[in-house]
Scaffold this motif. Sequence first.
Motif, PDB file in Angstrom:
ATOM      1  N   ALA A   1       0.058   4.173  -2.510  1.00  0.00           N
ATOM      2  CA  ALA A   1      -1.180   4.913  -2.237  1.00  0.00           C
ATOM      3  C   ALA A   1      -0.979   5.889  -1.087  1.00  0.00           C
ATOM      4  O   ALA A   1      -1.432   7.040  -1.154  1.00  0.00           O
TER       5      ALA A   1
ATOM      6  N   THR B   1       0.813  -1.221   0.000  1.00  0.00           N
ATOM      7  CA  THR B   1       0.000   0.000   0.000  1.00  0.00           C
ATOM      8  C   THR B   1       0.845   1.269   0.000  1.00  0.00           C
ATOM      9  O   THR B   1       0.293   2.366  -0.057  1.00  0.00           O
TER      10      THR B   1
ATOM     11  N   GLN C   1      -7.449   1.468 -10.037  1.00  0.00           N
ATOM     12  CA  GLN C   1      -8.547   1.369  -9.075  1.00  0.00           C
ATOM     13  C   GLN C   1      -8.045   1.592  -7.654  1.00  0.00           C
ATOM     14  O   GLN C   1      -8.668   2.317  -6.876  1.00  0.00           O
ATOM     15  N   ARG C   2      -6.923   0.972  -7.312  1.00  0.00           N
ATOM     16  CA  ARG C   2      -6.384   1.110  -5.955  1.00  0.00           C
ATOM     17  C   ARG C   2      -5.938   2.544  -5.675  1.00  0.00           C
ATOM     18  O   ARG C   2      -6.205   3.084  -4.601  1.00  0.00           O
TER      19      ARG C   2
ATOM     20  N   ARG D   1      -6.892   5.352  -7.239  1.00  0.00           N
ATOM     21  CA  ARG D   1      -8.069   6.235  -7.207  1.00  0.00           C
ATOM     22  C   ARG D   1      -8.861   6.050  -5.921  1.00  0.00           C
ATOM     23  O   ARG D   1      -9.350   7.018  -5.342  1.00  0.00           O
ATOM     24  N   GLY D   2      -8.978   4.796  -5.473  1.00  0.00           N
ATOM     25  CA  GLY D   2      -9.685   4.512  -4.224  1.00  0.00           C
ATOM     26  C   GLY D   2      -9.014   5.168  -3.024  1.00  0.00           C
ATOM     27  O   GLY D   2      -9.663   5.471  -2.026  1.00  0.00           O
ATOM     28  N   ALA D   3      -7.705   5.397  -3.135  1.00  0.00           N
ATOM     29  CA  ALA D   3      -6.959   6.050  -2.056  1.00  0.00           C
ATOM     30  C   ALA D   3      -6.890   7.556  -2.260  1.00  0.00           C
ATOM     31  O   ALA D   3      -6.240   8.259  -1.487  1.00  0.00           O
ATOM     32  N   GLY D   4      -7.539   8.057  -3.309  1.00  0.00           N
ATOM     33  CA  GLY D   4      -7.541   9.493  -3.566  1.00  0.00           C
ATOM     34  C   GLY D   4      -6.328   9.999  -4.317  1.00  0.00           C
ATOM     35  O   GLY D   4      -6.021  11.188  -4.273  1.00  0.00           O
TER      36      GLY D   4
ATOM     37  N   SER E   1      -4.439  10.532  -7.974  1.00  0.00           N
ATOM     38  CA  SER E   1      -4.612  10.532  -9.427  1.00  0.00           C
ATOM     39  C   SER E   1      -3.232  10.596 -10.071  1.00  0.00           C
ATOM     40  O   SER E   1      -2.331  11.251  -9.556  1.00  0.00           O
TER      41      SER E   1
END
Length: 79
Positions: A15, A12, A43-44, A46-49, A51
């Motif tokens: 992210a 992680t 996806q991971r 973006r899911g963590a905010g 870009s």
Amino acid sequence: MIFDTPPALAVTDPAVIGRAVGATLAVLRHEVTETEEIDVMLQRLRGAGVSLAGVVLNAYRPRRRRDAYGYRYDRAGAR
């Protein structure tokens, strides 16, 4: 300053660090990184905010073919 993180699919860290830096770039290996892996990575992140600001494509070796676009430009057949 540049921060190099482990692969986004392995841990992680990308992210977490991606939220704290000014820009995030993905590094993809030509003809090795699979489309599905890219989708999951996006996806991971973006899911963590996070870009992406861009992508670095490494190990790219263009083919050196004269007719790479399906045609040739020469005068061999012209009379």
